[in-house]
Write a protein that holds these residues in place. Structure first.
Motif, mmCIF file in Angstrom:
data_model
loop_
_atom_site.group_PDB
_atom_site.id
_atom_site.type_symbol
_atom_site.label_atom_id
_atom_site.label_comp_id
_atom_site.label_asym_id
_atom_site.label_seq_id
_atom_site.Cartn_x
_atom_site.Cartn_y
_atom_site.Cartn_z
ATOM 1 N N LEU A 44 0.828 -1.197 0.000
ATOM 2 C CA LEU A 44 0.000 0.000 0.000
ATOM 3 C C LEU A 44 0.870 1.257 0.000
ATOM 4 N N ASP A 45 2.186 1.086 -0.096
ATOM 5 C CA ASP A 45 3.150 2.194 -0.078
ATOM 6 C C ASP A 45 2.967 3.089 1.142
ATOM 7 N N ARG A 46 2.897 2.455 2.277
ATOM 8 C CA ARG A 46 2.770 3.207 3.526
ATOM 9 C C ARG A 46 4.122 3.338 4.207
ATOM 10 N N ASP A 47 4.172 4.197 5.211
ATOM 11 C CA ASP A 47 5.399 4.448 5.956
ATOM 12 C C ASP A 47 5.883 3.147 6.608
ATOM 13 N N PRO A 48 7.152 2.770 6.392
ATOM 14 C CA PRO A 48 7.653 1.528 6.996
ATOM 15 C C PRO A 48 7.616 1.534 8.516
ATOM 16 N N ALA A 49 7.614 2.717 9.117
ATOM 17 C CA ALA A 49 7.565 2.782 10.574
ATOM 18 C C ALA A 49 6.204 2.372 11.116
ATOM 19 N N GLY A 50 5.185 2.374 10.265
ATOM 20 C CA GLY A 50 3.877 1.900 10.685
ATOM 21 C C GLY A 50 3.034 2.919 11.409
ATOM 22 N N GLY A 51 3.206 4.189 11.122
ATOM 23 C CA GLY A 51 2.452 5.218 11.819
ATOM 24 C C GLY A 51 0.991 5.291 11.422
ATOM 25 N N ASP A 52 0.645 4.849 10.216
ATOM 26 C CA ASP A 52 -0.744 4.980 9.755
ATOM 27 C C ASP A 52 -1.365 3.617 9.464
ATOM 28 N N ASP A 53 -1.185 2.692 10.396
ATOM 29 C CA ASP A 53 -1.665 1.327 10.205
ATOM 30 C C ASP A 53 -2.935 1.002 10.970
ATOM 31 N N ALA A 54 -3.669 1.984 11.406
ATOM 32 C CA ALA A 54 -4.848 1.714 12.216
ATOM 33 C C ALA A 54 -5.870 0.858 11.465
ATOM 34 N N ASP A 55 -5.972 1.046 10.153
ATOM 35 C CA ASP A 55 -6.956 0.265 9.395
ATOM 36 C C ASP A 55 -6.409 -1.091 8.945
ATOM 37 N N LEU A 56 -5.188 -1.430 9.335
ATOM 38 C CA LEU A 56 -4.618 -2.725 8.959
ATOM 39 C C LEU A 56 -4.600 -3.717 10.113
ATOM 40 N N VAL A 57 -5.116 -3.316 11.270
ATOM 41 C CA VAL A 57 -5.098 -4.187 12.441
ATOM 42 C C VAL A 57 -6.173 -5.255 12.325
ATOM 43 N N ASP A 58 -7.381 -4.866 12.032
ATOM 44 C CA ASP A 58 -8.485 -5.802 11.887
ATOM 45 C C ASP A 58 -8.461 -6.379 10.466
ATOM 46 N N PRO A 59 -8.577 -7.693 10.310
ATOM 47 C CA PRO A 59 -8.513 -8.278 8.965
ATOM 48 C C PRO A 59 -9.572 -7.731 8.006
ATOM 49 N N ASP A 60 -10.787 -7.499 8.481
ATOM 50 C CA ASP A 60 -11.830 -6.963 7.603
ATOM 51 C C ASP A 60 -11.485 -5.548 7.143
ATOM 52 N N ASP A 61 -10.980 -4.743 8.064
ATOM 53 C CA ASP A 61 -10.576 -3.380 7.699
ATOM 54 C C ASP A 61 -9.384 -3.394 6.752
ATOM 55 N N ALA A 62 -8.465 -4.357 6.940
ATOM 56 C CA ALA A 62 -7.302 -4.458 6.060
ATOM 57 C C ALA A 62 -7.735 -4.816 4.641
ATOM 58 N N ILE A 63 -8.686 -5.721 4.521
ATOM 59 C CA ILE A 63 -9.186 -6.087 3.193
ATOM 60 C C ILE A 63 -9.854 -4.893 2.534
ATOM 61 N N THR A 64 -10.613 -4.132 3.306
ATOM 62 C CA THR A 64 -11.258 -2.933 2.771
ATOM 63 C C THR A 64 -10.217 -1.916 2.305
ATOM 64 N N ALA A 65 -9.161 -1.720 3.100
ATOM 65 C CA ALA A 65 -8.109 -0.770 2.730
ATOM 66 C C ALA A 65 -7.360 -1.225 1.480
ATOM 67 N N ILE A 66 -7.038 -2.512 1.418
ATOM 68 C CA ILE A 66 -6.309 -3.039 0.257
ATOM 69 C C ILE A 66 -7.175 -2.968 -0.989
ATOM 70 N N THR A 67 -8.438 -3.350 -0.867
ATOM 71 C CA THR A 67 -9.351 -3.308 -2.007
ATOM 72 C C THR A 67 -9.544 -1.880 -2.493
ATOM 73 N N GLY A 68 -9.709 -0.950 -1.570
ATOM 74 C CA GLY A 68 -9.880 0.458 -1.945
ATOM 75 C C GLY A 68 -8.668 1.015 -2.656
ATOM 76 N N ALA A 69 -7.472 0.669 -2.159
ATOM 77 C CA ALA A 69 -6.244 1.144 -2.801
ATOM 78 C C ALA A 69 -6.083 0.530 -4.191
ATOM 79 N N ALA A 70 -6.429 -0.752 -4.327
ATOM 80 C CA ALA A 70 -6.326 -1.418 -5.636
ATOM 81 C C ALA A 70 -7.316 -0.818 -6.628
ATOM 82 N N GLN A 71 -8.525 -0.513 -6.167
ATOM 83 C CA GLN A 71 -9.521 0.090 -7.055
ATOM 84 C C GLN A 71 -9.115 1.502 -7.467
ATOM 85 N N ALA A 72 -8.544 2.271 -6.549
ATOM 86 C CA ALA A 72 -8.093 3.628 -6.883
ATOM 87 C C ALA A 72 -6.968 3.579 -7.915
ATOM 88 N N LEU A 73 -6.050 2.650 -7.749
ATOM 89 C CA LEU A 73 -4.957 2.524 -8.704
ATOM 90 C C LEU A 73 -5.473 2.043 -10.062
#
Length: 129
Positions: A44-73
């Motif tokens: 998702l090209d996020r900061d390696p330090a992990g500062g903006d990973d709040a939506d990647l903690v829950d698996p359902d939210d992670a799928i939503t974030a990944i799907t949204g990023a893939a659709q935007a691209l």
């Protein structure tokens, strides 16, 4: 045998031919406790330090974030790559149905060559593992 006997001292680890120091900050390795967080940040090209990973903690939210990023691209690619490129490296894969004349030769060849269990051809023909 003492524990410290298992480790080399600084002079024993050094390579006098190269002149490189024994340890530099580039040698620092950080273990990954959970590879999923790294995968999500990396693709998702996020900061390696992990500062903006709040939506990647829950698996359902992670799928939503990944799907949204893939659709935007994908929208950016479909729109002629105009404007700034959205972050991320994943896009949707759209498979298409092959014509009948390709399926006619490809399916038998696929079944002959590929075995999901990784068995050799003799074992597959004999029906054994």
């Amino acid at each position: 045998m003492a524990l410290l006997d298992w480790f080399l001292s600084g002079p024993k680890r050094a390579n006098p031919v190269s002149g490189l120091p024994v340890w530099t900050s580039g040698n620092l390795a950080e273990p990954l406790i959970h590879g999923a967080a790294y995968f999500d940040r990396e693709h998702l090209d996020r900061d390696p330090a992990g500062g903006d990973d709040a939506d990647l903690v829950d698996p359902d939210d992670a799928i939503t974030a990944i799907t949204g990023a893939a659709q935007a691209l994908q929208r950016w690619h479909d729109g002629g790559q105009v404007g700034p490129r959205p972050p991320g490296r994943l896009r949707s894969h759209r498979s298409r149905r092959l014509p009948w004349w390709i399926r006619a030769w490809a399916l038998p060849a696929y079944r002959l060559v590929y075995d999901p269990d990784g068995r050799p051809l003799r074992a597959r023909r004999a029906g054994t593992w």
